[in-house]
Design a protein around this motif. Structure first.
Motif, short mmCIF file in Angstrom:
data_model
loop_
_atom_site.label_atom_id
_atom_site.label_comp_id
_atom_site.label_asym_id
_atom_site.label_seq_id
_atom_site.Cartn_x
_atom_site.Cartn_y
_atom_site.Cartn_z
N TRP A 145 49.87 57.60 -69.42
CA TRP A 145 50.72 58.25 -70.39
C TRP A 145 50.73 59.23 -71.72
O TRP A 145 49.98 58.20 -72.50
CB TRP A 145 51.72 57.49 -70.48
N GLU A 146 50.66 60.39 -71.26
CA GLU A 146 50.22 61.08 -72.99
C GLU A 146 51.56 60.22 -73.43
O GLU A 146 51.43 60.18 -75.02
CB GLU A 146 50.73 62.34 -73.11
N ARG A 147 52.74 60.41 -73.46
CA ARG A 147 53.98 60.12 -74.29
C ARG A 147 54.81 59.56 -73.06
O ARG A 147 54.10 58.96 -71.99
CB ARG A 147 54.31 61.09 -74.72
N ASP A 166 49.47 53.72 -71.46
CA ASP A 166 48.58 55.09 -72.11
C ASP A 166 46.88 55.08 -72.30
O ASP A 166 46.50 54.24 -71.59
CB ASP A 166 49.15 54.46 -73.56
N LEU A 167 46.01 55.55 -73.52
CA LEU A 167 45.09 55.93 -72.53
C LEU A 167 43.83 54.31 -73.57
O LEU A 167 43.18 54.53 -72.64
CB LEU A 167 44.35 57.04 -73.73
N VAL A 186 39.22 64.34 -72.29
CA VAL A 186 40.58 64.13 -72.13
C VAL A 186 41.06 65.45 -71.69
O VAL A 186 40.67 66.61 -72.70
CB VAL A 186 41.75 63.44 -73.21
N SER A 188 42.47 69.07 -71.81
CA SER A 188 43.17 69.90 -72.72
C SER A 188 44.58 70.27 -71.74
O SER A 188 44.67 70.25 -70.95
CB SER A 188 42.39 70.40 -72.97
N THR A 237 53.34 64.97 -70.07
CA THR A 237 53.72 64.13 -70.24
C THR A 237 52.50 62.45 -69.73
O THR A 237 51.94 61.68 -70.03
CB THR A 237 55.17 63.35 -69.43
N GLY A 239 48.87 62.49 -68.98
CA GLY A 239 47.28 62.83 -69.43
C GLY A 239 46.06 63.00 -68.46
O GLY A 239 46.84 61.87 -67.33
#
Length: 248
Positions: A145-147, A166-167, A186, A188, A237, A239
Motif C-alpha cells: 500500500w502506497e497509502r 506498507d512498504l 519500487v 514508479s 494506492t 505499489g
C-alpha cells in the motif's frame, strides 16, 4: 472468456506481468543472476517466460525451468524460446507451482507478480527456499500500500486491507523471515501507468481486431472494467516492490 486467456491477451505487448520497465527488468535480472556464468534458474509462475528468456540471453551457459498453470502461456513461451534459439536450455512444466519438485537446487528462483499462487509473499518465499541452492538468490515481486486504501481501491482490486502492508512493513516481514534484501526496485507511477494502459489496451485492441469472435464482447468488457477499477480505484494506492534476496 476465462481469466488465463484474458491475461495472456492483455500481456501481448508487456510479457513481464508486472509494472516494470525494460530497464528495471534488466537491472533486477543482472543483480539477481549475479556473476556466475553457469547454473539453473527457476520461475514459479513463469507465464509467457519473459524473465527466463532474458536470463538465458544474458547468460548463455545457464539453464532455466518455468512452471505455470496456463498452457497457452507456456505454448507462447516455447515458441519464443525457439525463435530465440534457447529452447534446448529451457524446460517448461504445466503444473501448479506448489506441486513442482526437482532433485537439483537452483541458483536463482523467481516469483514476480505470482505470489497469489502460494497464498502471499511469505509462503512464496518459504516455497522458494525449498528450491534454492546454498548461496542462491530469490527475485520476488509483491504489492504494497502506497497509502491507506479506499473502499473503491479495495473493490477494484478485489482485495482485503490486510492482504498488503506498507512498504516498510513488507520489507520488515521479509527480513524477519530470515532474508536479506541485496537490491530492490519500487515501481514508479510511470511504470504503473504504462503497464495498466498496455494491459487494458492490448485486450481492447484484440476485441476490436476480432469483432466476430464469440469472446470479443467479453474481452472488451473485461478491458473496460479493469480500466475503470484502476483509474477510479487503486491508481496511486497500490505499489509494487521487486526484491533481490539472499538467506542469512
Amino acid at each position: 472468456m476465462d481469466r488465463q486467456t484474458i491475461s495472456r491477451l492483455a500481456h501481448a505487448h508487456h510479457p513481464i506481468a508486472a509494472p516494470l520497465s525494460d530497464e528495471a527488468v534488466a537491472t533486477l535480472l543482472e543483480r539477481a543472476l549475479g556473476p556466475e556464468e553457469e547454473g539453473r534458474v527457476l520461475d514459479l509462475g513463469c507465464g509467457q517466460g519473459g524473465w527466463l528468456l532474458r536470463a538465458l540471453a544474458a547468460r548463455p551457459r545457464r539453464r532455466a525451468v518455468g512452471v505455470d498453470v496456463d498452457p497457452g502461456a507456456l505454448t507462447r513461451a516455447r515458441e519464443s524460446a525457439e525463435a530465440a534459439g534457447v529452447q534446448r536450455r529451457l524446460g517448461l512444466h504445466h503444473l501448479d507451482a506448489r506441486e513442482f519438485t526437482d532433485r537439483e537446487p537452483f541458483g536463482l528462483v523467481l516469483s514476480v507478480g505470482a505470489t497469489h499462487a502460494f497464498g502471499g509473499l511469505l509462503p512464496t518465499l518459504a516455497a522458494a527456499r525449498g528450491h534454492l541452492a546454498p548461496g542462491g538468490r530469490v527475485l520476488v515481486g509483491e504489492g504494497f500500500w502506497e497509502r491507506e486504501p479506499s473502499s473503491a481501491a479495495l473493490g477494484g482490486l478485489g482485495a482485503a486491507r490486510e492482504e498488503y502492508a506498507d512498504l516498510a512493513t513488507t520489507v520488515d516481514r521479509v527480513v524477519a523471515a530470515g532474508w536479506t534484501p541485496v537490491f530492490g526496485h519500487v515501481s514508479s507511477p510511470a511504470e504503473w501507468d504504462d503497464y495498466e494502459f498496455s494491459w487494458t489496451g492490448s485486450l481492447a485492441a484484440w476485441a476490436l481486431d476480432h469483432p466476430d469472435h464469440p469472446d470479443a464482447a467479453d474481452a472488451r468488457a473485461a478491458a473496460d472494467l479493469h480500466r475503470a477499477e484502476w483509474l477510479h480505484g487503486y491508481r496511486g494506492t497500490l505499489g509494487f516492490v521487486t526484491l533481490v534476496l539472499r538467506r542469512d
